[in-house]
Design an enzyme around this catalytic site. Structure first.
Site, PDB file in Angstrom:
ATOM      1  CG  ASN A  11      48.295  38.762  38.582  1.00  0.00           C
ATOM      2  OD1 ASN A  11      48.349  37.828  39.383  1.00  0.00           O
ATOM      3  ND2 ASN A  11      49.264  39.659  38.482  1.00  0.00           N
ATOM      4  CD1 TRP A  12      42.385  35.869  40.062  1.00  0.00           C
ATOM      5  CD2 TRP A  12      42.196  34.046  41.365  1.00  0.00           C
ATOM      6  NE1 TRP A  12      41.267  35.183  39.665  1.00  0.00           N
ATOM      7  CE2 TRP A  12      41.126  34.046  40.436  1.00  0.00           C
ATOM      8  CE3 TRP A  12      42.284  32.994  42.283  1.00  0.00           C
ATOM      9  CZ2 TRP A  12      40.152  33.043  40.416  1.00  0.00           C
ATOM     10  CZ3 TRP A  12      41.308  31.984  42.248  1.00  0.00           C
ATOM     11  CH2 TRP A  12      40.251  32.025  41.328  1.00  0.00           C
ATOM     12  CE  LYS A  13      48.340  42.384  40.865  1.00  0.00           C
ATOM     13  NZ  LYS A  13      48.634  43.802  40.952  1.00  0.00           N
ATOM     14  CG  HIS A  97      53.213  41.413  38.003  1.00  0.00           C
ATOM     15  ND1 HIS A  97      53.326  42.384  38.965  1.00  0.00           N
ATOM     16  CD2 HIS A  97      51.982  41.559  37.451  1.00  0.00           C
ATOM     17  CE1 HIS A  97      52.189  43.080  39.011  1.00  0.00           C
ATOM     18  NE2 HIS A  97      51.369  42.593  38.098  1.00  0.00           N
ATOM     19  CD  GLU A  99      52.064  43.438  42.153  1.00  0.00           C
ATOM     20  OE1 GLU A  99      51.776  42.231  42.224  1.00  0.00           O
ATOM     21  OE2 GLU A  99      51.216  44.335  41.919  1.00  0.00           O
ATOM     22  CD  GLU A 169      50.241  44.249  34.538  1.00  0.00           C
ATOM     23  OE1 GLU A 169      49.048  43.982  34.585  1.00  0.00           O
ATOM     24  OE2 GLU A 169      51.048  43.938  35.431  1.00  0.00           O
ATOM     25  N   GLY A 175      47.254  48.897  40.842  1.00  0.00           N
ATOM     26  CA  GLY A 175      46.686  48.931  42.193  1.00  0.00           C
ATOM     27  C   GLY A 175      46.518  50.335  42.749  1.00  0.00           C
ATOM     28  CB  SER A 215      43.722  50.930  37.785  1.00  0.00           C
ATOM     29  OG  SER A 215      44.583  50.999  38.908  1.00  0.00           O
ATOM     30  N   GLY A 236      44.086  42.862  37.874  1.00  0.00           N
ATOM     31  CA  GLY A 236      44.408  42.512  39.254  1.00  0.00           C
ATOM     32  C   GLY A 236      43.152  42.550  40.116  1.00  0.00           C
ATOM     33  N   GLY A 237      42.985  43.646  40.836  1.00  0.00           N
ATOM     34  CA  GLY A 237      41.893  43.789  41.816  1.00  0.00           C
ATOM     35  C   GLY A 237      40.526  43.345  41.297  1.00  0.00           C
TER      36      GLY A 237
HETATM   37  P1  13P Z   1      45.309  46.101  39.290  1.00  0.00           P
HETATM   38  O1  13P Z   1      44.269  45.750  38.239  1.00  0.00           O
HETATM   39  O2  13P Z   1      44.902  45.732  40.672  1.00  0.00           O
HETATM   40  O3  13P Z   1      45.772  47.520  39.145  1.00  0.00           O
HETATM   41  O4  13P Z   1      46.577  45.183  38.970  1.00  0.00           O
HETATM   42  C1  13P Z   1      47.061  45.130  37.693  1.00  0.00           C
HETATM   43  C2  13P Z   1      48.081  44.069  37.623  1.00  0.00           C
HETATM   44  O5  13P Z   1      49.152  44.187  38.167  1.00  0.00           O
HETATM   45  C3  13P Z   1      47.743  42.842  36.897  1.00  0.00           C
HETATM   46  O6  13P Z   1      48.864  42.036  36.735  1.00  0.00           O
END
Ligand code: 13P
Length: 259
Positions: A11-13, A97, A99, A169, A175, A215, A236-237
């Site tokens: 997930n590149w956000k 998600h 967020e 999640e 994050g 994470s 994510g990251g």
């Molecule tokens: P991180 O891997 O950066 O914690 O993000 C997880 C995430 O929200 C994937 O959708």
């Protein structure tokens, strides 16, 4: 009934311009083209075309988006339809998600509407659920997951469930560098699978792909994926770093080979 699939999704956000997306998608393809598991990159809308180009028709790596509206078209400024996504070669879409729930007013009901529209159009939803730190501390994890899962699945029939993925999640792990332990993650993923068993059938629950996200990285992926009810990751990251993402995909491939 289909076999359970191992799916590692990035997930590149809100990261990468179209040019950068093409470069990163190429880097992912170079490293992950021979994966034994399914690999997905979920990119910003404006990056879809370039990311698709970067994947060069890969049969292993699929394209995903990060949201979809429930209406086919109309006066919904800032939204995007399933048909628009499909026309860019999109196969998967992240829905609900944390967020979006936290910052953009996404509710259990809107998650359900988006999920139904995605399924109907032939997109594969990756539906995100998870508790906040406070909810965990108050012992509400299972009730939050049950509420979110039941709401997301309202009016989803068993045949359609084959195309849906859940991502567990925990909000406190996103994050933050604070990963859930593999036992904590497994406990909730198993709970989610049992819930689907109750709502549908043993076969539906058994075939369901449940990802862990929060994470997840090159160091902890193999351990998390060693758990019986964790069938992939939503990253994510670490998905922005092709070498790290490839290590996670390798862990996914190893798990797929063991199934
Ligand atoms: P991180 O891997 O950066 O914690 O993000 C997880 C995430 O929200 C994937 O959708």
């Amino acid at each position: 009934m289909k076999k359970r699939e191992i799916v590692i999704a990035g997930n590149w956000k809100m990261n990468k311009t179209p040019f950068e997306a093409r470069v990163l998608a190429e880097a992912v393809r170079e490293r992950c083209e021979n994966a034994a598991c399914k690999v997905v990159i979920c990119v910003p809308f404006v990056d879809l075309f370039q990311a698709k180009e970067g994947l060069l028709g890969s049969s292993k790596i699929a394209l995903g988006a990060q949201n979809v509206h429930w209406a086919p078209s109309g006066a919904f400024t800032g939204e995007i339809s399933a048909e628009m996504l499909l026309s860019c070669g999109t196969e998967y879409v992240v829905i609900g998600h944390s967020e979006r729930r936290q910052y953009f007013g996404e509710t259990d009901e809107s998650v359900n509407r988006r999920t139904l529209a995605a399924l109907q159009a032939g997109l594969k939803p990756i539906v995100c659920v998870g508790e906040t730190e406070r909810e965990r501390e108050e012992g509400l994890t299972e009730s939050v997951i049950a509420r979110q899962v039941k709401a997301a699945l309202t009016d989803v029939d068993e045949a359609a469930l084959e195309n849906l993925i859940f991502a567990y999640e925990p909000v406190w792990a996103i994050g933050t560098g604070k990963t859930a332990t593999s036992e904590q993650a497994e406990e909730v993923c198993r709970y989610l699978r049992d819930l689907v068993k109750e709502l549908y059938s043993d076969a539906a629950a058994d075939a369901l792909t449940i990802q862990y996200g929060g994470s997840m990285n090159a160091k902890n992926a193999a351990e998390l994926l060693s758990m019986p009810d964790i069938d992939g990751g939503l990253i994510g990251g670490a998905s922005l770093k092709p070498d790290d993402f490839a290590v996670i995909v390798n862990a996914g491939s190893e798990k797929a080979a063991r199934l």
